[in-house]
Scaffold this active site. Structure first.
Site, mmCIF file in Angstrom:
data_model
loop_
_atom_site.group_PDB
_atom_site.id
_atom_site.type_symbol
_atom_site.label_atom_id
_atom_site.label_comp_id
_atom_site.label_asym_id
_atom_site.label_seq_id
_atom_site.Cartn_x
_atom_site.Cartn_y
_atom_site.Cartn_z
ATOM 1 N N GLU A 142 -9.722 48.329 -29.243
ATOM 2 C CA GLU A 142 -10.835 47.900 -30.107
ATOM 3 C C GLU A 142 -10.970 48.924 -31.230
ATOM 4 O O GLU A 142 -10.914 50.125 -30.977
ATOM 5 C CB GLU A 142 -12.125 47.814 -29.264
ATOM 6 N N CYS A 241 -12.387 31.833 -32.434
ATOM 7 C CA CYS A 241 -13.493 30.873 -32.306
ATOM 8 C C CYS A 241 -13.811 30.313 -33.695
ATOM 9 O O CYS A 241 -14.958 30.105 -34.034
ATOM 10 C CB CYS A 241 -14.704 31.496 -31.630
HETATM 11 N N1 SAM Z 1 -11.850 39.273 -26.636
HETATM 12 C C1 SAM Z 1 -13.241 39.660 -26.781
HETATM 13 C C2 SAM Z 1 -14.029 39.069 -25.625
HETATM 14 O O1 SAM Z 1 -13.664 37.992 -25.142
HETATM 15 O O2 SAM Z 1 -15.015 39.688 -25.212
HETATM 16 C C3 SAM Z 1 -13.795 39.249 -28.136
HETATM 17 C C4 SAM Z 1 -12.984 39.806 -29.269
HETATM 18 S S1 SAM Z 1 -13.704 39.518 -30.858
HETATM 19 C C5 SAM Z 1 -13.277 37.874 -31.181
HETATM 20 C C6 SAM Z 1 -12.608 40.394 -31.883
HETATM 21 C C7 SAM Z 1 -12.742 41.900 -31.787
HETATM 22 O O3 SAM Z 1 -11.702 42.506 -32.573
HETATM 23 C C8 SAM Z 1 -14.048 42.466 -32.311
HETATM 24 O O4 SAM Z 1 -14.638 43.268 -31.330
HETATM 25 C C9 SAM Z 1 -13.626 43.319 -33.502
HETATM 26 O O5 SAM Z 1 -14.422 44.470 -33.676
HETATM 27 C C10 SAM Z 1 -12.219 43.703 -33.121
HETATM 28 N N2 SAM Z 1 -11.332 44.095 -34.227
HETATM 29 C C11 SAM Z 1 -11.429 43.809 -35.543
HETATM 30 N N3 SAM Z 1 -10.409 44.340 -36.224
HETATM 31 C C12 SAM Z 1 -9.620 44.963 -35.324
HETATM 32 C C13 SAM Z 1 -8.407 45.711 -35.410
HETATM 33 N N4 SAM Z 1 -7.793 45.905 -36.574
HETATM 34 N N5 SAM Z 1 -7.893 46.222 -34.264
HETATM 35 C C14 SAM Z 1 -8.506 46.032 -33.075
HETATM 36 N N6 SAM Z 1 -9.650 45.345 -32.931
HETATM 37 C C15 SAM Z 1 -10.200 44.812 -34.043
#
Ligand code: SAM
Length: 316
Positions: A142, A241
């Site tokens: 994350e 989503c």
């Molecule tokens: N899979 C999670 C769950 O089911 O609880 C939800 C994930 S959410 C859709 C996407 C996540 O990716 C967010 O927490 C966001 O902060 C993170 N994110 C955004 N850019 C990112 C990056 N470059 N590398 C890793 N994580 C990232």
């Protein structure tokens, strides 16, 4: 039923994505809050034990026919659920069924090495941990600090000892550990279109076509990294989503063209009817025909909209 509150451009695009037979349920889905669903955390407790505990507190549960550990609760009992000891002590995790199904689609097995490349708050990481019975290893990545700490808290609360959390940019991981993981989940950051709620302007006030394109750029970079990190023969689930083809089919199309036969798009059995195949054309541009094996979950009385696609890497 109308979606007057939502941006016109969003509604017009949605009309081109959702088949007419599913339009009313999709509109209804954007106009109400879904009843809460939860999954029993089998790392901490048995399903029967938790059900007994919740029923004693007067919480009525409806079972889910494709998942023995997951249940739906009436919206009127949301507070009772979120105030329960089972919730506070990590014996249940409140999570939409679409999210549970997406993590289930990765089919992770005990003993494997799995990467969750965009992991916070950890709902899908925890589905994987239960499927793997805490055996093997999950690297949960994350990049946002506050969300990383929330992820860590959830992992600890739920006793998922096989998870190691990393605060880093997922776009770097593929280059750092190429060909390392048996399975990779990329639940990509997105415009969250399927979570728009007409009564909550905050949920859609930042939406624009420009924002969708911005998300697409990041998603493409993350998918590139995810595929590099995957072992030859390994399985990857890409999900969002968002309803937007730019964030879904078009992100995948780019990699399918690049890898050619080196990637297979796997068939996915969906034990529910509220879904449609991935699009193979958008804005008069033809997309890889294999994308018809991707799945767009359409909003229903219990499920949020979602998009997912299962890939297998056949090339070195
Ligand atoms: N899979 C999670 C769950 O089911 O609880 C939800 C994930 S959410 C859709 C996407 C996540 O990716 C967010 O927490 C966001 O902060 C993170 N994110 C955004 N850019 C990112 C990056 N470059 N590398 C890793 N994580 C990232």
């Amino acid at each position: 039923m109308s979606l007057n509150q939502l941006p016109d451009a969003f509604v017009h695009r949605l009309e081109r994505i959702i088949p007419p037979a599913h339009w009313e349920t999709t509109v209804a889905g954007l106009q109400r809050q879904l009843p809460p669903c939860f999954r029993v955390n089998t790392l901490r407790a048995a399903v029967d034990q938790v059900l007994g505990e919740l029923q004693q507190q007067g919480i009525d549960l409806a079972s889910v026919n494709w998942r023995a550990d997951s249940f739906v609760v009436a919206d009127t009992q949301r507070q009772a659920l979120t105030h329960s000891r089972a919730f506070a002590e990590g014996r249940i995790y409140i999570q939409n069924l679409s999210s549970i199904f997406t993590a289930q689609a990765l089919a992770a097995l005990p003993g494997e090495e799995v990467l969750d490349l965009a992991a916070a708050p950890g709902g899908k990481t925890l589905v994987l941990a239960c499927a793997m019975e805490n055996r093997g290893r999950i690297a949960a990545v994350e990049s946002v600090k506050s969300r990383f700490f929330r992820l860590k808290h959830n992992i600890d609360l739920h006793g998922a000892t096989l998870v190691e959390c990393y605060l880093k940019d997922g776009r770097q991981v593929g280059r750092q550990v190429p060909g390392r993981f048996d399975r990779v989940l990329l639940d990509a950051p997105c415009s969250s279109e399927a979570r728009f709620y007409t009564a909550d302007p905050d949920s859609y006030k930042y939406w624009s076509e420009k924002k969708v394109k911005e998300m697409q750029r990041k998603q493409k970079q993350l998918l590139h990294s995810a595929l590099l990190a995957l072992k030859p023969g390994g399985t990857l689930v890409y999900s969002t989503c968002s309803f937007a083809p730019e964030e879904n089919e078009m992100v995948l199309d780019r990699q399918l063209r690049k890898w050619g036969d080196g990637l297979t798009v796997c068939d996915l059995d969906t034990p529910f009817a509220n879904c449609q195949p991935g699009l193979t054309e958008w804005n008069r541009k033809s997309l890889d025909p294999r994308l018809s094996r991707a799945v767009r979950i359409l909003p229903s009385a219990t499920m949020e909209g979602f998009f997912l696609c299962v890939l297998r890497k056949t090339a070195e």
